[in-house]
Scaffold this motif. Sequence first.
Motif, mmCIF file in Angstrom:
data_model
loop_
_atom_site.group_PDB
_atom_site.id
_atom_site.type_symbol
_atom_site.label_atom_id
_atom_site.label_comp_id
_atom_site.label_asym_id
_atom_site.label_seq_id
_atom_site.Cartn_x
_atom_site.Cartn_y
_atom_site.Cartn_z
ATOM 1 N N ARG A 20 0.833 -1.204 0.000
ATOM 2 C CA ARG A 20 0.000 0.000 0.000
ATOM 3 C C ARG A 20 0.872 1.259 0.000
ATOM 4 N NH1 ARG A 20 -3.617 0.051 4.886
ATOM 5 N NH2 ARG A 20 -3.830 -2.041 4.097
ATOM 6 N N ARG A 21 1.915 1.241 0.831
ATOM 7 C CA ARG A 21 2.811 2.409 0.887
ATOM 8 C C ARG A 21 3.567 2.605 -0.417
ATOM 9 N NH1 ARG A 21 5.446 2.030 6.928
ATOM 10 N NH2 ARG A 21 3.500 2.426 8.045
ATOM 11 N N SER B 197 2.203 6.648 -6.978
ATOM 12 C CA SER B 197 1.199 7.573 -7.503
ATOM 13 C C SER B 197 1.625 9.018 -7.250
ATOM 14 C CB SER B 197 -0.176 7.289 -6.896
ATOM 15 O OG SER B 197 -0.189 7.563 -5.517
ATOM 16 N N GLN B 198 2.275 9.292 -6.115
ATOM 17 C CA GLN B 198 2.767 10.639 -5.857
ATOM 18 C C GLN B 198 3.881 10.999 -6.829
ATOM 19 O OE1 GLN B 198 3.887 10.511 -1.760
ATOM 20 N NE2 GLN B 198 1.788 10.778 -1.019
ATOM 21 N N LYS C 107 1.286 4.223 -2.928
ATOM 22 C CA LYS C 107 1.095 5.656 -2.686
ATOM 23 C C LYS C 107 2.300 6.443 -3.176
ATOM 24 C CE LYS C 107 -2.011 5.440 1.260
ATOM 25 N NZ LYS C 107 -2.159 5.723 2.688
ATOM 26 N N ASN C 108 3.495 5.908 -2.919
ATOM 27 C CA ASN C 108 4.703 6.591 -3.363
ATOM 28 C C ASN C 108 4.758 6.663 -4.881
ATOM 29 O OD1 ASN C 108 5.547 6.966 -0.744
ATOM 30 N ND2 ASN C 108 6.886 5.180 -0.733
#
Length: 64
Positions: A46-47, A53-54, A50-51
């Motif tokens: 999950r982390r 997509s950022q 997120k990284n």
Amino acid sequence: MIALVLLGILALVVGGCVCVVWAERGGPRWARAVAAVTLGAGELLRRSGKNRSQDLDQSTGGGE
């Protein structure tokens, strides 16, 4: 060959999910250990998602 690898990964994921449910209901110690590993791996994925997509938003100029 790739199909066998994907089936193996699917079996691990399903087995991990079963252990999470079983551990929640008070399963044996090994099931709780597998559940902890499964939940930890899920959190790492999950982390990392997120990284990514950022990073993608920053590189394309989106998200502002």
